[in-house]
Design a protein around this motif. Structure first.
Motif, PDB file in Angstrom:
ATOM      1  N   GLY A 144       0.812  -1.207   0.000  1.00  0.00           N
ATOM      2  CA  GLY A 144       0.000   0.000   0.000  1.00  0.00           C
ATOM      3  C   GLY A 144       0.843   1.253   0.000  1.00  0.00           C
ATOM      4  O   GLY A 144       1.985   1.250  -0.471  1.00  0.00           O
ATOM      5  N   THR A 145       0.316   2.303   0.566  1.00  0.00           N
ATOM      6  CA  THR A 145       1.004   3.590   0.553  1.00  0.00           C
ATOM      7  C   THR A 145       2.298   3.566   1.354  1.00  0.00           C
ATOM      8  O   THR A 145       3.197   4.362   1.091  1.00  0.00           O
ATOM      9  N   ASP A 146       2.409   2.661   2.323  1.00  0.00           N
ATOM     10  CA  ASP A 146       3.624   2.565   3.140  1.00  0.00           C
ATOM     11  C   ASP A 146       4.618   1.551   2.605  1.00  0.00           C
ATOM     12  O   ASP A 146       5.632   1.271   3.247  1.00  0.00           O
ATOM     13  N   GLY A 147       4.348   0.976   1.434  1.00  0.00           N
ATOM     14  CA  GLY A 147       5.246  -0.015   0.876  1.00  0.00           C
ATOM     15  C   GLY A 147       4.798  -1.432   1.201  1.00  0.00           C
ATOM     16  O   GLY A 147       3.897  -1.646   2.013  1.00  0.00           O
ATOM     17  N   PRO A 148       5.451  -2.439   0.607  1.00  0.00           N
ATOM     18  CA  PRO A 148       5.040  -3.827   0.801  1.00  0.00           C
ATOM     19  C   PRO A 148       5.387  -4.368   2.183  1.00  0.00           C
ATOM     20  O   PRO A 148       6.444  -4.068   2.735  1.00  0.00           O
ATOM     21  N   THR A 149       4.483  -5.170   2.716  1.00  0.00           N
ATOM     22  CA  THR A 149       4.639  -5.792   4.028  1.00  0.00           C
ATOM     23  C   THR A 149       4.211  -7.243   3.944  1.00  0.00           C
ATOM     24  O   THR A 149       3.203  -7.560   3.306  1.00  0.00           O
ATOM     25  N   LEU A 150       4.981  -8.133   4.588  1.00  0.00           N
ATOM     26  CA  LEU A 150       4.588  -9.531   4.706  1.00  0.00           C
ATOM     27  C   LEU A 150       3.886  -9.727   6.036  1.00  0.00           C
ATOM     28  O   LEU A 150       4.471  -9.525   7.104  1.00  0.00           O
ATOM     29  N   CYS A 151       2.619 -10.113   5.970  1.00  0.00           N
ATOM     30  CA  CYS A 151       1.828 -10.321   7.184  1.00  0.00           C
ATOM     31  C   CYS A 151       2.078 -11.729   7.707  1.00  0.00           C
ATOM     32  O   CYS A 151       1.630 -12.707   7.104  1.00  0.00           O
ATOM     33  N   LEU A 152       2.767 -11.844   8.822  1.00  0.00           N
ATOM     34  CA  LEU A 152       3.016 -13.145   9.437  1.00  0.00           C
ATOM     35  C   LEU A 152       1.894 -13.523  10.396  1.00  0.00           C
ATOM     36  O   LEU A 152       1.766 -14.682  10.770  1.00  0.00           O
ATOM     37  N   GLY A 153       1.117 -12.542  10.809  1.00  0.00           N
ATOM     38  CA  GLY A 153       0.027 -12.780  11.734  1.00  0.00           C
ATOM     39  C   GLY A 153      -1.316 -12.553  11.075  1.00  0.00           C
ATOM     40  O   GLY A 153      -1.489 -12.728   9.870  1.00  0.00           O
ATOM     41  N   PRO A 183      -9.020  -2.090   1.348  1.00  0.00           N
ATOM     42  CA  PRO A 183      -8.081  -3.210   1.261  1.00  0.00           C
ATOM     43  C   PRO A 183      -7.739  -3.764   2.646  1.00  0.00           C
ATOM     44  O   PRO A 183      -7.970  -3.088   3.651  1.00  0.00           O
ATOM     45  N   PRO A 184      -7.190  -4.978   2.730  1.00  0.00           N
ATOM     46  CA  PRO A 184      -6.822  -5.556   4.030  1.00  0.00           C
ATOM     47  C   PRO A 184      -5.655  -4.799   4.650  1.00  0.00           C
ATOM     48  O   PRO A 184      -4.932  -4.064   3.976  1.00  0.00           O
ATOM     49  N   GLN A 185      -5.473  -4.994   5.960  1.00  0.00           N
ATOM     50  CA  GLN A 185      -4.398  -4.337   6.695  1.00  0.00           C
ATOM     51  C   GLN A 185      -3.790  -5.325   7.680  1.00  0.00           C
ATOM     52  O   GLN A 185      -4.442  -6.266   8.119  1.00  0.00           O
ATOM     53  N   CYS A 186      -2.517  -5.096   8.023  1.00  0.00           N
ATOM     54  CA  CYS A 186      -1.874  -5.920   9.037  1.00  0.00           C
ATOM     55  C   CYS A 186      -0.653  -5.190   9.572  1.00  0.00           C
ATOM     56  O   CYS A 186      -0.192  -4.211   8.979  1.00  0.00           O
ATOM     57  N   ALA A 187      -0.129  -5.680  10.684  1.00  0.00           N
ATOM     58  CA  ALA A 187       1.149  -5.222  11.204  1.00  0.00           C
ATOM     59  C   ALA A 187       2.141  -6.337  10.928  1.00  0.00           C
ATOM     60  O   ALA A 187       2.148  -7.351  11.612  1.00  0.00           O
TER      61      ALA A 187
END
Length: 224
Positions: free
Chosen positions: A75-84, A91-95
């Motif tokens: 997204g706007t903050d760049g790609p993230t791999l959601c492990l949790g 759109p979906p969100q995760c930390a």
């Protein structure tokens, strides 16, 4: 039996590779179980010097590649791999773990909405303790056939009383905060899932709560 979690970010066991949709900020309670009494309760966290406590333990980053599986959200903050857990939104969100050198070129199986693109993949890369640098083309998770990790308990049921498991679970959740991807109880143990552990967090948990009370699982697994 199912694990019971109280932490904001909750996921199934790392032995289960597909993430379930859940609200990241929700505290979810599932049923836990413990078998048999324990003759001597594990020590409380206050019995360990402050510089050796669980929240002050710092695993050494892996030298080679690691493997992580989950939803990649770009997204706007760049790609993230959601492990949790992934927030069931559009759109979906995760930390999750930030990704460097991620590209969608030649990658199938993604969905887009607004300014966000996402999909579920197995990702290989190097991990510096905070960020994952992608080294190989990602593999669509639906086509990925992993080797299941060994059961760290050897199939044995823990013997810590349920009340003590609950106390330890809540203590860990409060102290680690978002550093714990998941913490819950199952089969007589407290299960703690983290992005990465080289054994440092497991040793710290054993020192604080006693052997065979807390099982630490690393969601990033060594690939080399």
């Amino acid at each position: 039996m199912s694990r019971r979690g109280t932490l904001m970010d909750m996921s199934p066991s790392s032995r289960r590779l597909l993430l379930v949709a859940a609200t990241v900020t929700a505290a979810v309670t599932l049923s836990g179980c413990a078998v048999g009494p324990r003759a001597t309760l594990p020590p409380t966290s206050t019995t360990v010097p402050s510089d050796q406590r669980l929240e002050d333990a710092h695993p050494t980053p892996p030298e080679g590649r690691v493997l992580g599986t989950g939803t990649v959200i770009d997204g706007t903050d760049g790609p993230t791999l959601c492990l949790g857990a992934v927030m069931d939104s559009s759109p979906p969100q995760c930390a999750g773990v930030p990704l460097d050198d991620w590209t969608w070129d030649g990658v199938d199986g993604s969905v887009s909405a607004r300014d966000t693109r996402w999909g579920s993949y197995a990702v290989y890369g190097t991990f510096d303790g905070e960020r994952l640098t992608v080294t190989d083309p990602p593999i669509l998770l639906a086509l990925f056939d992993p080797v299941a990790p060994e059961d760290p308990t050897g199939g044995k049921t823990g013997i810590t009383p349920e009340g003590e498991l609950t106390r330890v679970q809540e203590d860990i959740a409060a102290r680690l905060g978002p550093g714990a991807v998941f913490v819950g109880t199952d089969r007589g143990y407290v299960w703690l899932q983290v992005s990465w552990d080289d054994g440092t967090l497991q040793r710290a948990a054993d020192d604080e709560y006693g052997d065979g009370v807390v099982i630490v699982e690393s969601l990033l697994r060594e690939a080399d």
